[in-house]
Design an enzyme around this catalytic site. Structure first.
Site, PDB file in Angstrom:
ATOM      1  N   HIS A  21       0.829  -1.204   0.000  1.00  0.00           N
ATOM      2  CA  HIS A  21       0.000   0.000   0.000  1.00  0.00           C
ATOM      3  C   HIS A  21       0.864   1.255   0.000  1.00  0.00           C
ATOM      4  CE1 HIS A  21      -4.113  -1.730   1.002  1.00  0.00           C
ATOM      5  NE2 HIS A  21      -3.318  -2.781   0.945  1.00  0.00           N
ATOM      6  N   ASP A 122      -6.409   5.612   2.513  1.00  0.00           N
ATOM      7  CA  ASP A 122      -6.445   4.214   2.092  1.00  0.00           C
ATOM      8  C   ASP A 122      -7.739   3.545   2.562  1.00  0.00           C
ATOM      9  OD1 ASP A 122      -5.558   1.766   1.085  1.00  0.00           O
ATOM     10  OD2 ASP A 122      -3.564   1.958   1.933  1.00  0.00           O
ATOM     11  N   SER A 265       6.000  -9.209  -1.497  1.00  0.00           N
ATOM     12  CA  SER A 265       7.028  -8.843  -0.523  1.00  0.00           C
ATOM     13  C   SER A 265       6.717  -9.315   0.890  1.00  0.00           C
ATOM     14  CB  SER A 265       7.216  -7.321  -0.515  1.00  0.00           C
ATOM     15  OG  SER A 265       5.987  -6.680  -0.189  1.00  0.00           O
ATOM     16  N   TRP A 339      -2.287  -7.248  -6.663  1.00  0.00           N
ATOM     17  CA  TRP A 339      -2.602  -6.322  -7.753  1.00  0.00           C
ATOM     18  C   TRP A 339      -1.366  -5.626  -8.311  1.00  0.00           C
ATOM     19  CZ3 TRP A 339      -5.975  -6.189 -11.247  1.00  0.00           C
ATOM     20  CH2 TRP A 339      -6.222  -5.033 -11.993  1.00  0.00           C
ATOM     21  N   SER A 341       1.692  -6.665  -8.402  1.00  0.00           N
ATOM     22  CA  SER A 341       2.499  -7.628  -9.151  1.00  0.00           C
ATOM     23  C   SER A 341       1.922  -7.904 -10.530  1.00  0.00           C
ATOM     24  CB  SER A 341       2.628  -8.940  -8.373  1.00  0.00           C
ATOM     25  OG  SER A 341       3.482  -8.786  -7.264  1.00  0.00           O
TER      26      SER A 341
END
Length: 441
Positions: A21, A122, A265, A339, A341
């Site tokens: 994010h 967010d 990650s 998303w 990636s």
């Protein structure tokens, strides 16, 4: 009417505490600053600020961008080094989510001190735009996932996005706890965020990739949806911040002969998932680069695996993903369908072999299948992925005619996304400037 360039507006970025994010918020900030004279603050916990400041420094944004510390209430269960999702033990995720809700006071203090002209928030803090509104500050929601996944939440009629019964049940279990403390009964999390957003909502996507889903969400909420573009960080092949040994190894392989495998990650694979992928790679006999996030790679892999795949495979704890996906020797990307990636993969013209590890990723994977750039590995109800199925799909994509069709379609979409991204970002920057301007006393 536009303000003189010397009189910029202040934007406060407020992402959730995950790298997946924070990274899009940083990339959005960088691109906005290339177009308009904003001054951008990005707030996060101390453990995340190190990487944020590194981004600011490496992109020479020190004069126009600053990190601001967000404070969580002290907790014996959640020491400061766990104020991020990176390396967070899975059983502490809910603790971090609950602790994040205690930052309202800290965020309110930040608003009072900085007096921003706009906040961009967010998904997991719907109270943030309410606090901003109480101070007369407009707030815009930035949804870092795709429009297809959001369309599926609205009970859409897109058959390609529909989940099976097992997936629906699993998805319900994943998101149920999110509503316990943060949202009003019967109100969907993302509904709330979109409704509270001032004038527009930003989506990390492209018109060419998700146009019909963007329009569907827009019409469903009577709210203007603006795609930011994929926000892919382009890495010049001449830069040195990479593992050159991996790229040198890849240079010796044949065109489209190699699979890249990575699950983001932060996602940690189970022993069963590692074994299934390893078995699939042995059965398929394809060249591969596998990013396996663990402190002891050899111990995590099946006994003798590295010896058996010697010469045709690399297993590493980190790799320069953007550079690898740009490489002509890469023929497909085995992904968990996060998303960021998958949009990066399509942006570089690489088809996806989908292994969604969380049900929130399934709708996006299904959309990519419908767009002709992804094949999902089958998964039976109440079972994990099987090595034989992984091998079957990899073999078809890497060696079959279907793989060439996937790569052609991915290349077509790549070209369209690259053509659109500059204009999409200009539209976003101008709209945010307009919101700030209209809110001036």
């Amino acid at each position: 009417m536009d303000l003189p360039k010397a009189s910029g507006f202040k934007i406060l970025m407020f992402p959730w505490l995950a790298h997946g994010h924070i990274s899009p918020f940083l990339e959005l900030s960088k691109r906005l600053l290339s177009i308009k004279n904003f001054h951008i603050y990005i707030c996060s916990t101390a453990i995340n600020i190190l990487s944020i400041e590194s981004f600011i420094k490496s992109n020479n944004l020190g004069d126009s961008m600053e990190a601001v510390e967000l404070k969580l209430e002290p907790s014996v269960h959640l020491p400061p080094h766990y104020h991020t999702t990176k390396n967070l033990p899975p059983h502490l995720f809910r603790e971090l989510l609950k602790a994040f809700q205690t930052t309202r006071s800290s965020f309110s203090d930040i608003l009072a001190t900085l007096k921003p002209d706009l906040i961009i928030y967010d998904t997991l803090q719907p109270w943030a735009p309410k606090l901003a509104a109480s101070r007369g500050i407009p707030a815009v929601h930035f949804f870092v996932d795709g429009a297809a996944s959001r369309s599926n939440d609205i009970h859409s009629n897109f058959p390609e996005l529909l989940l099976n019964d097992f997936e629906k049940t699993s998805l319900g279990e994943e998101v149920k706890f999110l509503h316990n403390d943060m949202f009003e009964e019967g109100v969907m999390m993302s509904d709330f965020n979109i409704e509270l957003s001032s004038e527009v909502v930003l989506f990390k996507t492209s018109w060419s990739l998700e146009g019909k889903y963007i329009n569907y969400v827009s019409n469903s909420f009577n709210k203007k949806i603006l795609p930011t573009g994929p926000l892919v960080k382009y890495q010049d092949s001449s830069s040195q911040d990479d593992n050159s040994e991996i790229l040198e190894w890849l240079n010796k392989k044949d065109h489209h002969s190699t699979v890249y495998i990575s699950f983001g990650s932060e996602l940690v694979l189970s022993e069963e998932e590692v074994e299934a992928i390893a078995k699939g790679l042995e059965l398929c006999e394809v060249n591969f680069i596998w990013v396996l996030r663990t402190k002891a790679i050899e111990e995590k892999l099946p006994l003798g695996f590295l010896e058996r795949v010697k010469g045709r495979g690399i297993v590493t704890g980190w790799a320069p993903q953007a550079k690898i996906l740009q490489h002509s020797e890469i023929g497909a990307f085995v992904s968990h369908c996060g998303w960021s990636s998958v949009t990066e993969s399509v942006y570089f013209g690489v088809p996806i072999i989908g292994m969604p590890m969380r049900m929130t990723m399934v709708a996006g994977a299904n959309m990519l299948v419908a767009r002709g750039v992804c094949v999902r590995i089958p998964r039976k109800e109440n079972e994990g992925y099987k090595g034989e199925d992984i091998a079957m799909v990899m073999r078809d994509v890497m060696f079959g005619d279907g793989g060439e069709r996937l790569r052609c379609r991915a290349q077509e979409l790549s070209e369209k996304m690259k053509m659109e991204e500059v204009e999409e970002m200009e539209v976003v920057a101008n709209q945010l400037w307009k919101i700030c301007l209209e809110n001036q006393p």
